[in-house]
Motif scaffolding. Structure first.
Motif, PDB file in Angstrom:
ATOM      1  N   ILE A 184       0.855  -1.181   0.000  1.00 56.83           N
ATOM      2  CA  ILE A 184       0.000   0.000   0.000  1.00 56.83           C
ATOM      3  C   ILE A 184       0.893   1.234   0.000  1.00 56.83           C
ATOM      4  O   ILE A 184       2.049   1.165   0.420  1.00 56.83           O
ATOM      5  CB  ILE A 184      -0.940  -0.042   1.239  1.00 56.83           C
ATOM      6  CG1 ILE A 184      -2.133   0.885   1.073  1.00 56.83           C
ATOM      7  CG2 ILE A 184      -0.186   0.249   2.514  1.00 56.83           C
ATOM      8  CD1 ILE A 184      -3.216   0.655   2.128  1.00 56.83           C
ATOM      9  N   SER A 185       0.403   2.365  -0.461  1.00 53.50           N
ATOM     10  CA  SER A 185       1.229   3.571  -0.544  1.00 53.50           C
ATOM     11  C   SER A 185       1.556   4.103   0.841  1.00 53.50           C
ATOM     12  O   SER A 185       0.820   3.873   1.807  1.00 53.50           O
ATOM     13  CB  SER A 185       0.503   4.655  -1.346  1.00 53.50           C
ATOM     14  OG  SER A 185      -0.599   5.161  -0.613  1.00 53.50           O
ATOM     15  N   ASP A 186       2.692   4.803   0.934  1.00 58.00           N
ATOM     16  CA  ASP A 186       3.082   5.419   2.205  1.00 58.00           C
ATOM     17  C   ASP A 186       2.020   6.408   2.678  1.00 58.00           C
ATOM     18  O   ASP A 186       1.783   6.560   3.886  1.00 58.00           O
ATOM     19  CB  ASP A 186       4.426   6.139   2.053  1.00 58.00           C
ATOM     20  CG  ASP A 186       5.590   5.172   1.902  1.00 58.00           C
ATOM     21  OD1 ASP A 186       5.425   3.988   2.267  1.00 58.00           O
ATOM     22  OD2 ASP A 186       6.657   5.585   1.403  1.00 58.00           O
ATOM     23  N   GLU A 187       1.374   7.064   1.731  1.00 57.45           N
ATOM     24  CA  GLU A 187       0.318   8.027   2.065  1.00 57.45           C
ATOM     25  C   GLU A 187      -0.847   7.326   2.763  1.00 57.45           C
ATOM     26  O   GLU A 187      -1.368   7.801   3.768  1.00 57.45           O
ATOM     27  CB  GLU A 187      -0.166   8.702   0.775  1.00 57.45           C
ATOM     28  CG  GLU A 187      -1.179   9.811   0.996  1.00 57.45           C
ATOM     29  CD  GLU A 187      -1.625  10.455  -0.303  1.00 57.45           C
ATOM     30  OE1 GLU A 187      -2.655  11.141  -0.286  1.00 57.45           O
ATOM     31  OE2 GLU A 187      -0.940  10.265  -1.334  1.00 57.45           O
ATOM     32  N   ASP A 188      -1.226   6.163   2.243  1.00 53.81           N
ATOM     33  CA  ASP A 188      -2.332   5.419   2.846  1.00 53.81           C
ATOM     34  C   ASP A 188      -1.954   4.805   4.197  1.00 53.81           C
ATOM     35  O   ASP A 188      -2.807   4.631   5.071  1.00 53.81           O
ATOM     36  CB  ASP A 188      -2.808   4.316   1.894  1.00 53.81           C
ATOM     37  CG  ASP A 188      -3.613   4.879   0.727  1.00 53.81           C
ATOM     38  OD1 ASP A 188      -4.001   6.066   0.792  1.00 53.81           O
ATOM     39  OD2 ASP A 188      -3.852   4.143  -0.257  1.00 53.81           O
ATOM     40  N   LYS A 189      -0.659   4.485   4.359  1.00 55.74           N
ATOM     41  CA  LYS A 189      -0.207   3.913   5.638  1.00 55.74           C
ATOM     42  C   LYS A 189      -0.411   4.879   6.799  1.00 55.74           C
ATOM     43  O   LYS A 189      -0.486   4.456   7.958  1.00 55.74           O
ATOM     44  CB  LYS A 189       1.276   3.526   5.554  1.00 55.74           C
ATOM     45  CG  LYS A 189       1.546   2.249   4.777  1.00 55.74           C
ATOM     46  CD  LYS A 189       3.035   1.947   4.704  1.00 55.74           C
ATOM     47  CE  LYS A 189       3.304   0.726   3.839  1.00 55.74           C
ATOM     48  NZ  LYS A 189       4.760   0.486   3.678  1.00 55.74           N
ATOM     49  N   GLU A 190      -0.494   6.170   6.489  1.00 52.99           N
ATOM     50  CA  GLU A 190      -0.693   7.174   7.537  1.00 52.99           C
ATOM     51  C   GLU A 190      -1.994   6.928   8.296  1.00 52.99           C
ATOM     52  O   GLU A 190      -2.115   7.294   9.462  1.00 52.99           O
ATOM     53  CB  GLU A 190      -0.702   8.582   6.937  1.00 52.99           C
ATOM     54  CG  GLU A 190       0.665   9.060   6.444  1.00 52.99           C
ATOM     55  CD  GLU A 190       1.681   9.192   7.577  1.00 52.99           C
ATOM     56  OE1 GLU A 190       1.318   9.754   8.624  1.00 52.99           O
ATOM     57  OE2 GLU A 190       2.819   8.719   7.402  1.00 52.99           O
ATOM     58  N   TYR A 191      -2.983   6.308   7.631  1.00 58.20           N
ATOM     59  CA  TYR A 191      -4.277   6.077   8.273  1.00 58.20           C
ATOM     60  C   TYR A 191      -4.206   5.030   9.387  1.00 58.20           C
ATOM     61  O   TYR A 191      -5.086   4.998  10.250  1.00 58.20           O
ATOM     62  CB  TYR A 191      -5.318   5.640   7.232  1.00 58.20           C
ATOM     63  CG  TYR A 191      -5.746   6.758   6.302  1.00 58.20           C
ATOM     64  CD1 TYR A 191      -6.669   7.714   6.714  1.00 58.20           C
ATOM     65  CD2 TYR A 191      -5.208   6.875   5.024  1.00 58.20           C
ATOM     66  CE1 TYR A 191      -7.058   8.754   5.873  1.00 58.20           C
ATOM     67  CE2 TYR A 191      -5.594   7.902   4.167  1.00 58.20           C
ATOM     68  CZ  TYR A 191      -6.509   8.838   4.603  1.00 58.20           C
ATOM     69  OH  TYR A 191      -6.884   9.864   3.772  1.00 58.20           O
ATOM     70  N   ILE A 192      -3.187   4.173   9.362  1.00 55.13           N
ATOM     71  CA  ILE A 192      -3.093   3.149  10.414  1.00 55.13           C
ATOM     72  C   ILE A 192      -1.865   3.368  11.313  1.00 55.13           C
ATOM     73  O   ILE A 192      -1.605   2.590  12.214  1.00 55.13           O
ATOM     74  CB  ILE A 192      -3.068   1.719   9.809  1.00 55.13           C
ATOM     75  CG1 ILE A 192      -1.971   1.561   8.751  1.00 55.13           C
ATOM     76  CG2 ILE A 192      -4.417   1.365   9.229  1.00 55.13           C
ATOM     77  CD1 ILE A 192      -0.693   1.010   9.222  1.00 55.13           C
ATOM     78  N   LYS A 193      -1.141   4.442  11.068  1.00 52.87           N
ATOM     79  CA  LYS A 193       0.084   4.712  11.815  1.00 52.87           C
ATOM     80  C   LYS A 193      -0.174   4.798  13.317  1.00 52.87           C
ATOM     81  O   LYS A 193       0.599   4.286  14.130  1.00 52.87           O
ATOM     82  CB  LYS A 193       0.727   6.007  11.311  1.00 52.87           C
ATOM     83  CG  LYS A 193       2.145   6.229  11.797  1.00 52.87           C
ATOM     84  CD  LYS A 193       2.767   7.450  11.122  1.00 52.87           C
ATOM     85  CE  LYS A 193       4.194   7.658  11.560  1.00 52.87           C
ATOM     86  NZ  LYS A 193       4.808   8.849  10.902  1.00 52.87           N
ATOM     87  N   GLY A 194      -1.275   5.430  13.695  1.00 54.49           N
ATOM     88  CA  GLY A 194      -1.571   5.629  15.108  1.00 54.49           C
ATOM     89  C   GLY A 194      -1.866   4.346  15.863  1.00 54.49           C
ATOM     90  O   GLY A 194      -1.811   4.325  17.095  1.00 54.49           O
ATOM     91  N   LEU A 195      -2.152   3.269  15.144  1.00 53.21           N
ATOM     92  CA  LEU A 195      -2.454   1.995  15.797  1.00 53.21           C
ATOM     93  C   LEU A 195      -1.200   1.272  16.277  1.00 53.21           C
ATOM     94  O   LEU A 195      -1.292   0.337  17.071  1.00 53.21           O
ATOM     95  CB  LEU A 195      -3.221   1.082  14.833  1.00 53.21           C
ATOM     96  CG  LEU A 195      -4.607   1.564  14.397  1.00 53.21           C
ATOM     97  CD1 LEU A 195      -5.243   0.557  13.440  1.00 53.21           C
ATOM     98  CD2 LEU A 195      -5.511   1.785  15.598  1.00 53.21           C
ATOM     99  N   GLN A 196      -0.041   1.695  15.760  1.00 54.28           N
ATOM    100  CA  GLN A 196       1.236   1.058  16.135  1.00 54.28           C
ATOM    101  C   GLN A 196       1.144  -0.469  16.027  1.00 54.28           C
ATOM    102  O   GLN A 196       1.456  -1.197  16.973  1.00 54.28           O
ATOM    103  CB  GLN A 196       1.638   1.439  17.562  1.00 54.28           C
ATOM    104  CG  GLN A 196       2.028   2.889  17.730  1.00 54.28           C
ATOM    105  CD  GLN A 196       2.481   3.182  19.144  1.00 54.28           C
ATOM    106  OE1 GLN A 196       1.689   3.189  20.087  1.00 54.28           O
ATOM    107  NE2 GLN A 196       3.772   3.421  19.319  1.00 54.28           N
ATOM    108  N   LEU A 197       0.707  -0.944  14.877  1.00 48.81           N
ATOM    109  CA  LEU A 197       0.508  -2.378  14.687  1.00 48.81           C
ATOM    110  C   LEU A 197       1.806  -3.149  14.918  1.00 48.81           C
ATOM    111  O   LEU A 197       2.862  -2.791  14.385  1.00 48.81           O
ATOM    112  CB  LEU A 197      -0.033  -2.659  13.289  1.00 48.81           C
ATOM    113  CG  LEU A 197      -1.413  -2.073  12.974  1.00 48.81           C
ATOM    114  CD1 LEU A 197      -1.825  -2.424  11.549  1.00 48.81           C
ATOM    115  CD2 LEU A 197      -2.457  -2.548  13.971  1.00 48.81           C
ATOM    116  N   LEU A 198       1.711  -4.211  15.703  1.00 50.04           N
ATOM    117  CA  LEU A 198       2.892  -4.998  16.074  1.00 50.04           C
ATOM    118  C   LEU A 198       3.514  -5.690  14.864  1.00 50.04           C
ATOM    119  O   LEU A 198       4.736  -5.786  14.752  1.00 50.04           O
ATOM    120  CB  LEU A 198       2.503  -6.038  17.126  1.00 50.04           C
ATOM    121  CG  LEU A 198       1.885  -5.488  18.417  1.00 50.04           C
ATOM    122  CD1 LEU A 198       1.332  -6.615  19.263  1.00 50.04           C
ATOM    123  CD2 LEU A 198       2.907  -4.691  19.201  1.00 50.04           C
ATOM    124  N   THR A 199       2.665  -6.180  13.952  1.00 49.79           N
ATOM    125  CA  THR A 199       3.189  -6.917  12.791  1.00 49.79           C
ATOM    126  C   THR A 199       3.559  -5.991  11.637  1.00 49.79           C
ATOM    127  O   THR A 199       3.892  -6.444  10.555  1.00 49.79           O
ATOM    128  CB  THR A 199       2.182  -7.983  12.307  1.00 49.79           C
ATOM    129  OG1 THR A 199       0.994  -7.331  11.841  1.00 49.79           O
ATOM    130  CG2 THR A 199       1.838  -8.951  13.412  1.00 49.79           C
TER     131      THR A 199
END
Length: 365
Positions: A184-199
């Motif tokens: 997925i694009s780095d721009e779209d990754k911003e939407y889940i950044k705050g979740l600090q996903l472990l994987t």
């Protein structure tokens, strides 16, 4: 830079022994599960031959290497995502790190207990992967529920986009795939950044072997095959040998031991360098009579950001940077010689620092 790698793995796979080799801190190492309860932090010097060469040329009063922070985290067992064992603590500790060093047991020894009763590094890897994926799935599902109503109205475009991105990760995790595998694009990754996903965290696999398997065995071959699509490095290390090397006082003794083992450098040196790389870190140098020093920055830093690592005033008042490549500095032997040869470049605010640059900064107070 205060970025950290967390050493993870099932109980009793050699994490604490390896950590002790890496750090002067002495984590408890014992032949039973959960011997590490509180995470141990090691601030560890990064081996860098370039620093030694600069010391030889400049002859400073002191030399300061780059460092990387490595955390030894409590062993994990099945059910950690539901709080089994030390699961909640493990997951909280790993969430605070920026990258994962996953230690896998790849040796047979009836005298060393395995928490699962047998040696199988692929099963061990999957146990930890599944627990982390389950926790991430829970986090994504909660976020989906929160954003769903706003997304369905169709008037909130940001909410709709966030819902779409979260849905992609939700599907991935439901299929027992780690979040880092989503393209997925780095721009779209911003939407889940705050979740600090472990994987989502980058991972390095360390196969802990016995002395006869330093070039690999059936277990390490299986690990390489299992992770071939993860874009992850695999290192083979004998924590027992590394422990012996760590106890040798003189460089001469260590070199003799390495020669005897047929090794070019300690495995922990390779591990420290790999951890540095995993964190997306880079090094630039300052070199003067008082001090030769390696400074740690994130790859892609521009000159003012790099200056700010020394002091925030350097970034605020940045005027210019005087830059020499490491290779030019070594070839010509000094800053003055580089200047005379036209190899000292004046760079401005948009200059992206290269690994190994030797730099001086000019700034307004």
């Amino acid at each position: 830079m205060s970025l950290q790698c967390g050493i993870v793995g099932l109980p009793n796979v050699g994490k604490s022994t390896l950590f002790n080799c890496l750090s002067n801190a002495k984590a408890q190492a014992a032949n039973f599960p959960f011997c590490t309860i509180e995470p141990n932090l090691g601030v560890i010097s990064v081996p860098d031959e370039r620093l030694l060469k600069l010391e030889e040329l400049v002859k400073p009063q002191k030399v300061v290497p780059a460092v990387v922070e490595i955390v030894d985290i409590a062993g994990l067992v099945k059910g950690a995502s539901k709080g089994e064992g030390l699961g909640n603590q493990f997951l909280a500790n790993i969430r605070e790190t920026d990258a994962i060093i996953h230690v896998l047991r790849c040796f047979d020894d009836a005298n060393v207990i395995h928490v699962e009763g047998s040696v199988n590094p692929i099963r061990d890897k999957e146990i930890i992967d599944i627990e982390l994926q389950l926790k991430d799935f829970e986090s994504v599902e909660k976020s989906l529920q929160k954003v769903a109503r706003a997304a369905k109205t169709g008037t909130d475009k940001e909410a709709k986009k966030e819902f779409e991105v979260l849905s992609i990760y939700h599907k991935c995790l439901a299929e027992q795939r780690s979040a880092r595998t989503v393209e997925i694009s780095d721009e779209d990754k911003e939407y889940i950044k705050g979740l600090q996903l472990l994987t989502m965290k980058p991972v390095l696999y360390v196969c802990n072997v016995d002395q006869s398997s330093l070039k690999g065995n059936k277990y390490t071959d299986a690990v390489r095959e299992a992770v071939k699509n993860e874009n992850a490095e695999v290192l083979i290390i004998d924590a027992g040998i590394e422990s012996e090397i760590a106890q040798l006082e003189s460089p001469e003794d260590r070199k003799a031991f390495l020669d005897e083992m047929g090794l070019d450098e300690p495995g922990v040196s390779k591990l420290i360098k790999a951890a540095y790389k995993l964190l997306n870190l880079s090094t630039y140098f300052t070199a003067g009579e008082v001090e030769v020093r390696a400074w740690t920055i994130l790859k892609g830093y521009k000159a003012p950001q790099a200056a700010g690592v020394i002091h925030t005033d350097f970034e605020k008042g940045f005027i210019k940077a005087e830059v020499m490549s490491y290779n030019d500095f070594v070839q010509y032997g000094s800053e003055q010689a580089c200047r005379d040869a036209g190899k000292l470049m004046i760079q401005g605010k948009e200059y992206v620092v290269s690994d190994g640059d030797v730099m001086h900064f000019r700034f307004n107070n």
